[in-house]
Enzyme design. Structure first.
Site, PDB file in Angstrom:
ATOM      1  CE  LYS A   1       2.249 -33.478  24.639  1.00  0.00           C
ATOM      2  NZ  LYS A   1       2.781 -31.676  23.879  1.00  0.00           N
TER       3      LYS A   1
HETATM    4  C1  LIG Z   1       3.393 -31.295  23.011  1.00  0.00           C
HETATM    5  C2  LIG Z   1       4.948 -31.070  23.657  1.00  0.00           C
HETATM    6  C3  LIG Z   1       5.585 -29.856  23.160  1.00  0.00           C
HETATM    7  C4  LIG Z   1       4.931 -28.916  22.523  1.00  0.00           C
HETATM    8  O1  LIG Z   1       3.613 -28.315  23.399  1.00  0.00           O
HETATM    9  P1  LIG Z   1       3.072 -26.787  22.544  1.00  0.00           P
HETATM   10  O2  LIG Z   1       1.137 -27.375  23.857  1.00  0.00           O
HETATM   11  O3  LIG Z   1       1.998 -27.748  21.172  1.00  0.00           O
HETATM   12  O4  LIG Z   1       3.896 -26.194  22.122  1.00  0.00           O
HETATM   13  C5  LIG Z   1       6.730 -29.437  23.747  1.00  0.00           C
HETATM   14  N1  LIG Z   1       7.713 -30.647  24.340  1.00  0.00           N
HETATM   15  C6  LIG Z   1       7.341 -31.514  24.255  1.00  0.00           C
HETATM   16  C7  LIG Z   1       8.144 -32.611  25.581  1.00  0.00           C
HETATM   17  C8  LIG Z   1       5.662 -32.040  24.128  1.00  0.00           C
HETATM   18  O5  LIG Z   1       5.165 -33.410  24.258  1.00  0.00           O
END
Ligand SMILES: *Cc1c(COP(=O)(O)O)cnc(C)c1O
Length: 391
Positions: A181
């Site tokens: 992210k």
């Molecule tokens: C990355 C992601 C998640 C999960 O995030 P985490 O912090 O790894 O739990 C959930 N939804 C979407 C759309 C994502 O891209």
């Protein structure tokens, strides 16, 4: 040349930050988590920010806090990370999948409206890859039917819709700080809300259901008395070590956002020469956060009839790029095509044509702050050669 799909921005600031909790000896949720939450609110305009161990745990807290229960239905896009429907499943409720708009990869709001039943209690729009879902009609639909809205803003850092940062449109927004992210704490998440009650309940739920935090107890008198535990909670806390890194990331968040946009603008310009690749669209009044630069591989208009063949072709293209040192990825997956959901709900690929096409034909290009002109040129020339070599 080796080009990774992404690269976290870590410098002297993060290295210095991570040592501070080690030196003080306070490493669990404490002053750095509080500071990280403040910085996140300042950046996004969130009224309350509650840090968690991941976006998935933030979403789990949100559905628990909103009272999701067995028998309830929640509308979830069919193209998203599997944890969006998983948190609904965990509560014993039913995710009702909704297809996406292939141009934006986000939930098809018209179809969502047709999926509301007397059992529907909420809707879970996802701001996929850093582009906001169309929040006005979603909030409108929710109001008309008395539904809650939780925004899966895992990818939504620095994503804006009509001048507002995502995470502020629904009852709650949930962000991720996984290394894929825009900003990262290793693992980490944030729940945002405008409701003081929901914020207080979320703070309690992330911390075993405690009436007050360990840090508050340790810094007050009668620290020997434990908090009250009046509800069943989780341990979904972020550590102060992670939050210290998060604070350093927030201090450079504007630069990270500007760099992501710069790289995206460059791709937008040079990819015009490839009619076989559809770049991300950004509708008027949206600002894309570019968690990822996800294109659609479409040498022909994709349909369920040709998606298998085009999928093989895309994979040959991606294999060739990998051999040449250029990392690419599929955008995300369609949970409806994953074993658990396919089996439990007897879902056929034909049921969600756009999610299936997104799953099979999306193509993420490398994007990270500091990406050089030379690296960008290499990616683009390798793309051109890979297409010629595989056609
Ligand atoms: C990355 C992601 C998640 C999960 O995030 P985490 O912090 O790894 O739990 C959930 N939804 C979407 C759309 C994502 O891209």
């Amino acid at each position: 040349m080796k080009i990774p799909i992404t690269k976290p921005v870590f410098g002297a600031e993060e290295r210095e930050a991570v040592v501070k909790p080690l030196e003080s000896g306070w490493v669990v949720q404490g002053p750095f988590v509080a500071e990280f939450e403040q910085k996140f609110s300042a950046f996004s305009g969130a009224v309350h920010s509650v840090a968690t161990s991941s976006c998935t745990t933030a979403m789990h807290i949100a559905v628990a806090a909103l009272g999701l229960k067995p028998g309830d239905e929640v509308i979830v896009p069919a193209f998203t990370w599997v944890s969006t429907p998983n948190v609904v499943e965990y509560m014993g409720a039913t995710p009702v999948f909704c297809d996406i708009d292939l141009a934006t990869f986000n939930i098809d709001v018209q179809q969502a409206a047709s999926l509301v039943t007397p059992r529907t209690v909420g809707i879970f729009p996802v701001h996929l890859f850093g582009l906001c879902a169309d929040m006005d009609p979603i909030v409108d639909l929710a109001r008309r039917h008395g539904l809650w809205v939780i925004e899966d803003a895992a990818c939504g850092f620095n994503a804006w819709y009509k001048g507002r940062h995502c995470g502020s449109f629904g009852d709650a927004g949930c962000f991720s700080f996984h290394p894929r992210k825009a900003i990262t704490t290793g693992e980490g998440g944030m729940l945002t809300t405008a409701s003081p009650e929901l914020a207080a309940l979320s703070r309690s739920l992330r911390d075993h259901g405690a009436s007050r935090s360990d840090h508050a107890r340790h810094t007050a008198s009668a620290a020997f008395l434990l908090a009250e535990y009046d509800r069943v909670g989780f341990n979904f806390r972020l550590t102060d070590i992670q939050a210290a890194v998060g604070c350093a990331q927030m201090d450079r968040a504007k630069w990270i956002g500007a760099e992501r946009s710069r790289v995206a603008r460059h791709y937008d310009e040079v990819l015009k020469q490839f009619e076989w690749l559809a770049p991300p669209v950004v509708p008027a009044e949206y600002e894309h956060g570019y968690q990822a630069y996800v294109c659609l591989f479409q040498p022909e208009a994709p349909t369920l009839a040709n998606v298998g063949r085009l999928h093989d072709w895309r994979n040959r293209l991606m294999t060739r790029l990998e051999e040449r040192g250029v990392s690419t990825r599929q955008g995300t997956h369609a949970p409806v095509l994953q074993g658990f959901y396919r089996e439990k709900y007897k879902i056929a690929a034909e049921a969600f044509p756009h999610a299936t096409i997104g799953d099979r034909l999306s193509l993420t290009l490398p994007l990270y702050p500091g990406m050089t002109g030379e690296e960008l040129d290499y990616v683009v020339s390798e793309l051109a050669m890979a297409f010629d070599a595989t056609r």
